[in-house]
Enzyme design. Structure first.
Site, PDB file in Angstrom:
ATOM      1  N   GLU A 261      57.025  66.172  61.410  1.00  0.00           N
ATOM      2  CA  GLU A 261      56.207  67.255  61.169  1.00  0.00           C
ATOM      3  C   GLU A 261      56.996  68.512  61.037  1.00  0.00           C
ATOM      4  O   GLU A 261      56.902  69.343  60.144  1.00  0.00           O
ATOM      5  CB  GLU A 261      55.255  67.420  62.159  1.00  0.00           C
ATOM      6  CG  GLU A 261      54.154  66.404  62.678  1.00  0.00           C
ATOM      7  CD  GLU A 261      54.856  65.072  63.154  1.00  0.00           C
ATOM      8  OE1 GLU A 261      55.873  65.223  63.657  1.00  0.00           O
ATOM      9  OE2 GLU A 261      54.143  64.269  63.349  1.00  0.00           O
TER      10      GLU A 261
ATOM     11  N   HIS B  15      41.785  67.376  64.039  1.00  0.00           N
ATOM     12  CA  HIS B  15      41.937  66.968  65.755  1.00  0.00           C
ATOM     13  C   HIS B  15      42.323  67.869  66.694  1.00  0.00           C
ATOM     14  O   HIS B  15      42.965  67.611  67.407  1.00  0.00           O
ATOM     15  CB  HIS B  15      42.963  65.712  65.564  1.00  0.00           C
ATOM     16  CG  HIS B  15      42.494  64.356  64.766  1.00  0.00           C
ATOM     17  ND1 HIS B  15      42.518  64.396  63.708  1.00  0.00           N
ATOM     18  CD2 HIS B  15      41.969  63.340  65.156  1.00  0.00           C
ATOM     19  CE1 HIS B  15      42.047  63.283  63.113  1.00  0.00           C
ATOM     20  NE2 HIS B  15      41.858  62.547  64.326  1.00  0.00           N
TER      21      HIS B  15
ATOM     22  N   ASP C  56      41.765  59.785  72.759  1.00  0.00           N
ATOM     23  CA  ASP C  56      43.359  59.888  72.997  1.00  0.00           C
ATOM     24  C   ASP C  56      43.884  60.521  74.041  1.00  0.00           C
ATOM     25  O   ASP C  56      44.955  60.632  74.636  1.00  0.00           O
ATOM     26  CB  ASP C  56      43.886  60.676  71.680  1.00  0.00           C
ATOM     27  CG  ASP C  56      44.007  59.479  70.511  1.00  0.00           C
ATOM     28  OD1 ASP C  56      43.705  58.213  70.797  1.00  0.00           O
ATOM     29  OD2 ASP C  56      44.090  59.701  69.127  1.00  0.00           O
TER      30      ASP C  56
END
Lengths: 279, 314
Positions: B58, B109, B117
């Site tokens: 990322e 998310h 999660d």
């Protein structure tokens, strides 16, 4: 390389070194060691290689350079000033309040293609520029200069993987291997060696050269241009503090400015070098 | 609200990119191995040559997007909020924010509604982090209609934008035909002078439900949807403070540094007013179905009603 051109480049590099000392001395802070080690490379790129126009710094298809080792901004600024992107006098107010020249490269300075300074980030931005060039079939090249200590940053290797995977052959990274980082010799701090084998393993074409020999720099950058489907890294063996005797290979000159006496001595040495070249 | 259509705003994000690609030829999309989850896969399928997977990296993705933006293209960089605002924070600050590059960050998310999660992936601090970056625009859309409009508004805005999308299907309450997105402008959804419920994202529909409940007890709540958290609409907040004298902020985000804090910043400087914050308190989330987690953490219309009544002494 033609002997006259070579001498002109050597003269230019000496002037750029004088600008580095001028800037860091007046700022009373900054990073002279790593600036001096890339002075010849920047001279070669901006005065013999890159397609840039100081009158039109935002020219769409210009070659781009990202100084990923952004703390050596004095070298980039001195090069850009000598090239005519802004007045040489600006170097004297480097790092001052209200000055054009910030402590680390800022994209809003004419000729600076990307803000940088937080290590490991510039190479990713260079990948983005190269990818964009590929998409648009643009003719430009992207150069990114990294420190040998800088490649200890993990992001460099994320970018290395990306560039090889996307076959960015319009990207040339330069690792300035002067062997020193703030805390000491790079092999003592947290060794990034072997650099060559690491980049090869990541899918790059590796060229090794001498950072202070214009014939060898030319050969390296010429070879880089012939490589297809792969990014190229030039690992240049350099001398930190190159050109100022008491700064050479001294880690203490990584991030400290000369006092007046040291400034005078450095300028005298560089003046003598210049005279010898011009004489 | 019977027969309410529900849709996750991440889905709206992916669809909007694909729908807008022809209109904006300069638009490119990056993802970090999450295209199936962030829904940029919808764009990828239609425009594979304009989609680039950066792999699980990322930090590099944000830098690459910055470099592309510096050449005049409009890159969208997508991953989970946790990694966009968290892991890549410093790259977003220094290589996107400082040079003020035209990068659009599509963070999906976000918040506790990530669900099963668990805490590592439930990012309740992204708004707080992004708010600290000078020149960063932050959009947290409430439903499908708003999310799609927000994507186009982000394209038309020159400069970095952080967009926050959810995983959980959310009720679509805006009317596609009449809805108008104005960057930096809050939307007054209901009239009322007893209390102002200022909500963002997934919590806006909860606030609307709460207002209906409150009305049954004779409490008139003004519901305000703040989709643009930065720059925030000071005018609508100060007007609400002046008219009601009691503000209740609701967000699926930490009470530290998010919408509630932004509202406090506005009123404390100009019109000191009591502000009650509903959000995730200073704690990590944990695993569980999203709907149950939202209830457990007080991110529900029931808790809004309860809190409003308590504050009003009713």
């Amino acid at each position: 390389m033609d002997a006259t051109i070579k001498k002109q480049l050597e003269i230019q590099a000496c002037k750029i070194r004088m600008g580095i000392i001028e800037g860091v001395y007046n700022a009373k802070s900054g990073h002279p060691g790593g600036s001096l080690s890339i002075a010849d490379t920047l001279t070669y790129l901006y005065f013999a290689k890159m397609n840039v126009d100081p009158k039109n710094p935002d020219m769409e298809d210009r070659d781009r350079l990202v100084l990923s080792k952004g703390h050596t901004a004095p070298a980039l600024y001195s090069t850009l000033a000598n090239k005519g992107f802004f007045a040489l006098d600006e170097l004297k107010s480097l790092r001052h309040i209200g000055a054009l020249l910030q402590g680390h490269p800022c994209i809003h300075i004419p000729g600076v293609d990307m803000s940088s300074g937080s290590l490991g980030q510039g190479i990713s931005a260079a990948c983005g520029m190269a990818l964009s060039g590929k998409i648009s079939n643009a003719p430009y090249k992207v150069y990114a200069i990294l420190g040998d200590g800088e490649i200890e940053e993990g992001q460099v290797w994320e970018a290395a993987m990306f560039a090889a995977h996307k076959e960015l052959d319009n990207l040339v990274a330069i690792v300035d291997n002067n062997g020193l980082q703030i805390d000491g010799a790079i092999e003592d701090v947290c060794s990034p060696y072997p650099i060559k084998e690491k980049f090869e393993a990541f899918g790059w074409h590796v060229i090794e050269t001498d950072a202070h020999d214009f014939d060898k720099l030319e050969a390296a950058f010429d070879e880089a241009e012939k490589i297809a489907k792969q990014p190229v890294v030039i690992i240049q063996k350099s001398v930190k503090g190159k050109g100022v005797s008491f700064m050479e290979n001294q880690v203490s000159w990584h991030g400290s400015a000369p006092n007046t006496e040291q400034y005078n001595q450095a300028m005298e040495e560089l003046n003598n070098t210049l005279k010898a070249l011009e004489g | 609200m019977s027969e309410v259509v529900k849709k996750a705003t991440r889905e709206s994000y992916g669809e909007a990119l694909a729908e807008l690609a022809d209109k904006y030829e300069n638009l490119y999309v990056f993802d970090a191995d999450l295209a199936a989850a962030t829904k940029t896969g919808i764009f990828k399928k239609k425009y594979p040559e304009r989609f680039f997977d950066c792999g699980i990296a990322e930090a590099n993705m944000m830098g690459v997007a910055a470099g592309m933006a510096a050449t005049g293209k409009i890159p969208f960089a997508s991953t989970f909020a946790m990694f966009a605002a968290g892991r890549a924070y410093e790259i977003v600050r220094n290589t996107i924010g400082y040079p003020h590059l035209n990068v659009k960050i599509g963070a999906t998310h976000a918040g506790i509604s990530v669900g099963e999660d668990g805490a590592t992936h439930q990012c309740n601090e992204d708004i707080a982090l992004m708010r600290t970056i000078p020149g960063m625009t932050i959009i947290n859309p409430a439903d499908d209609v708003e999310a799609k409009a927000a994507v186009e508004a982000a394209i038309l805005h020159e400069g970095p934008v952080y967009m926050r999308f959810g995983r959980l299907a959310a009720p679509v309450f805006n009317n596609k035909e009449t809805y108008k997105f104005e960057l930096g402008k809050g939307i007054k959804l209901t009239d009322g002078d007893d209390i102002a419920i200022i909500a963002t994202g997934l919590m806006v529909s909860e606030a609307l439900t709460a207002a209906e409940e409150l009305k049954k007890d004779g409490i008139n709540a003004r519901v305000i949807n703040i989709h643009t958290i930065k720059p925030i609409d000071k005018e609508i907040i100060l007007k609400a403070a002046e008219d009601t004298g009691l503000l209740l902020t609701v967000e699926e985000h930490s009470v530290i540094g998010g919408l509630g804090s932004a509202v406090c910043d506005v009123v404390s400087e100009s019109l000191p007013t009591r502000v009650i914050k509903i959000g995730v308190n200073d704690e990590f989330g944990h695993s569980g179905p999203a709907v149950d987690l939202l209830k457990e953490f007080g991110l529900s219309s029931e808790n809004i009603v309860k809190t409003a009544k308590e504050a009003l002494g009713k």
